[in-house]
Design an enzyme around this catalytic site. Structure first.
Site, PDB file in Angstrom:
ATOM      1  N   SER A 247       9.199  -6.827   8.344  1.00  0.00           N
ATOM      2  CA  SER A 247       9.244  -5.371   8.302  1.00  0.00           C
ATOM      3  C   SER A 247      10.406  -4.975   7.399  1.00  0.00           C
ATOM      4  O   SER A 247      11.127  -5.831   6.898  1.00  0.00           O
ATOM      5  CB  SER A 247       9.471  -4.816   9.705  1.00  0.00           C
ATOM      6  OG  SER A 247      10.782  -5.155  10.128  1.00  0.00           O
ATOM      7  N   LYS A 248      10.588  -3.688   7.231  1.00  0.00           N
ATOM      8  CA  LYS A 248      11.662  -3.198   6.363  1.00  0.00           C
ATOM      9  C   LYS A 248      13.017  -3.751   6.802  1.00  0.00           C
ATOM     10  O   LYS A 248      13.885  -4.057   5.998  1.00  0.00           O
ATOM     11  CB  LYS A 248      11.715  -1.680   6.415  1.00  0.00           C
ATOM     12  CG  LYS A 248      10.614  -1.065   5.586  1.00  0.00           C
ATOM     13  CD  LYS A 248      11.061   0.261   5.002  1.00  0.00           C
ATOM     14  CE  LYS A 248       9.965   0.839   4.131  1.00  0.00           C
ATOM     15  NZ  LYS A 248       9.277   1.931   4.783  1.00  0.00           N
ATOM     16  N   ARG A 249      13.146  -3.881   8.112  1.00  0.00           N
ATOM     17  CA  ARG A 249      14.379  -4.413   8.686  1.00  0.00           C
ATOM     18  C   ARG A 249      14.720  -5.787   8.114  1.00  0.00           C
ATOM     19  O   ARG A 249      15.867  -6.157   7.955  1.00  0.00           O
ATOM     20  CB  ARG A 249      14.165  -4.503  10.202  1.00  0.00           C
ATOM     21  CG  ARG A 249      15.323  -4.960  11.032  1.00  0.00           C
ATOM     22  CD  ARG A 249      14.993  -4.685  12.501  1.00  0.00           C
ATOM     23  NE  ARG A 249      13.747  -5.359  12.910  1.00  0.00           N
ATOM     24  CZ  ARG A 249      13.695  -6.627  13.289  1.00  0.00           C
ATOM     25  NH1 ARG A 249      14.766  -7.367  13.284  1.00  0.00           N
ATOM     26  NH2 ARG A 249      12.549  -7.162  13.671  1.00  0.00           N
ATOM     27  N   GLY A 251      13.986  -6.754   5.162  1.00  0.00           N
ATOM     28  CA  GLY A 251      14.057  -6.746   3.701  1.00  0.00           C
ATOM     29  C   GLY A 251      12.682  -6.780   3.093  1.00  0.00           C
ATOM     30  O   GLY A 251      12.485  -7.319   2.009  1.00  0.00           O
TER      31      GLY A 251
END
Ligand code: GLU
Length: 488
Positions: A247-249, A251
């Protein structure tokens, strides 16, 4: 080969939905399709699945094409835009209607309510019960809206020999009759994919395993049409280092962020993505040519790969070391300009290029190259960082003064003469070369780390080097210090 009209033995495609940037997972899917096609001397096609009009944007299309070009996933022929083919999709739905493989469904909102209320229905995702499947179309309410559904097989099972997942089977009773054309006449995604893959001659569908369920529905449609079935290869999604879906978390950025923000080289991203889910022994560094030669679906693992930024950085460090200095200088220059907040003079490029060989071995990203070379372009008098300032107190300042005198006398500003002058000084003072280098480095760069001191002196040149040293030895008149915008 001549003007053969033989269809290519292998045709793959990358089919992104332009609802966001080209993320790292999409880029890897594109890479595998690209390499598989090239390995087999086939064609690699690009189709933009822009049928979701509300969510597709031109900016996303641009970002995807830009990312594909940056990573050098050169596709064959023109980009196919799925939305532009809506009429063809509808035509195929109507063919199926005519052949009895599809039917008009007039289910009303009230009827959907009934299906929702059926015993046991609440526990499962809402499924269409096939109520118009065998009904006489004459019973249809005149002028009422309808959708076109596929008359999918209800008995038996469908099996896919997936090149990555192995044999996967689904009972046909689990799949309801999917919609092909909506009541406004627009094609569904499922129909569009099948028709486009067929018309584009796609032989191998390589994509994320989140599409595996779709493959069973798509296969039912392909069989109803009597079209050749593609080979499927559903590749596991990428997970973060902690094992959770990326996920965006973690990267999960657009590939543009790997270029612009993280300072990666495209060949490093390609190499890293290749190794993410595909292996050739434990070889880490694999060039594009080697990848084309070696890539096949057999090497694709079945378990999700874990994304590891540290590993990507170490692959990038390798490609930085082997990259051409002029190319790196050209990539670093705009980064320097944006971190310094001003354009650099035209002679900066050769100056920068001169220091790159010294910086390359110790840099992992273009950002580090940019930070490491920023000292060259600082404006006098330099602002020293705290540790550098400390090195210029007391003994450090005394040594700097001596160095200043030694350097002022060198006949030529060359490595050998500079080296000899500083060495003679070290000997006369009975101190190590390192002791002398510390305050000089601090004075010349404002920092405590930099390339070798002689490289720094040479890169800056006599005038600038002496000027920077003098700035520190002579007290700066009040108010004359200019704020330095360089970031380190
Ligand atoms: N457009 C789909 C996606 O972006 C891919 C569909 C496919 O590869 O069949 O996930």
């Amino acid at each position: 080969m001549g003007a053969s009209i033989e269809p290519a033995a292998v045709v793959t495609r990358f089919a992104p939905s332009p609802t966001g940037f080209l993320h790292i997972g999409g880029a890897r899917t594109a890479l595998f399709n690209f390499l598989f096609a090239r390995h087999h001397g086939g064609r690699f096609l690009l189709r933009v699945e822009d049928t979701d009009r509300a969510r597709s944007t031109d900016a996303a299309i641009e970002a995807i094409l830009d990312g594909m070009r940056w990573l050098e996933f050169d596709w064959d022929g023109d980009v196919v835009y799925q939305f532009s083919r809506a009429a063809r999709h509808a035509e195929v739905a109507n063919t199926l209607l005519a052949s009895g493989h599809a039917y008009r469904c007039y289910a009303t909102p009230e009827e959907w309510e009934e299906m929702r209320a059926a015993p046991g229905a609440a526990k499962q995702p809402l499924r269409y019960d096939g109520r118009w499947r065998d009904r006489d179309p004459a019973e249809a309410p005149a002028g009422a809206p309808f959708v076109i559904r596929l008359k999918a097989p209800r008995d038996g099972e469908t099996m896919i020999e997936d090149r990555v997942q192995g044999r996967v089977t689904v009972r046909n009773g689990e799949l309801d009759d999917m919609i092909l054309l909506r009541s406004d006449g627009t094609p569904t995604y499922m129909l569009a994919v099948v028709v486009d893959d067929h018309d584009m001659g796609v032989t191998h569908v390589i994509r994320g395993d989140d599409h595996l369920n779709n493959a069973f529905r798509q296969l039912a449609l392909i069989r109803a049409l009597g079209w050749p079935e593609p080979v499927y290869a559903h590749i596991p999604l990428i997970h973060g280092a902690d094992g959770a879906k990326l996920s965006k978390r973690h990267g999960a950025l657009g590939v543009d962020a790997y270029r612009d923000e993280l300072g990666m080289l495209p060949e490093a991203v390609d190499n890293y993505l290749l190794r993410l889910g595909w292996g050739h022994g434990d070889q880490e560094i694999i060039s594009r040519d080697e990848a084309v030669e070696l890539f096949d679906l057999d090497g694709v693992g079945r378990s999700p790969a874990r994304f590891d930024l540290k590993k990507l950085e170490s692959v990038n460090a390798h490609y930085l070391r082997v990259a051409d200095d002029a190319r790196l200088a050209a990539l670093v220059l705009p980064r320097l300009e944006s971190s310094l907040g001003r354009p650099l003079p035209t002679d900066s490029l050769p100056m920068l290029q001169g220091i790159i060989p010294e910086l390359k071995p110790r840099s992992k990203t273009l950002n580090e190259l940019s930070n490491g070379s920023a000292f060259l372009f600082r404006t006098r008098p330099l602002t020293l960082d705290e540790r550098a300032a400390k090195l210029l107190e007391g003994e450090g300042r005394r040594l700097l003064e001596l160095v200043r005198h030694a350097l002022a006398d060198v006949p030529a500003w060359e490595a050998a003469t500079l080296d000899a002058a500083v060495r003679a000084l070290a000997e006369a003072q009975s101190v190590g070369l390192g002791k002398i280098a510390q305050p000089v480095r601090a004075a010349l760069t404002g920092q405590t780390t930099s390339p070798g001191i002689f490289d720094v002196l040479l890169a800056l040149g006599r005038e600038e080097s002496m000027g920077r040293i003098d700035d520190l030895l002579a007290p700066v008149p009040a108010g004359a210090a200019e704020d330095d915008t360089g970031t380190m």
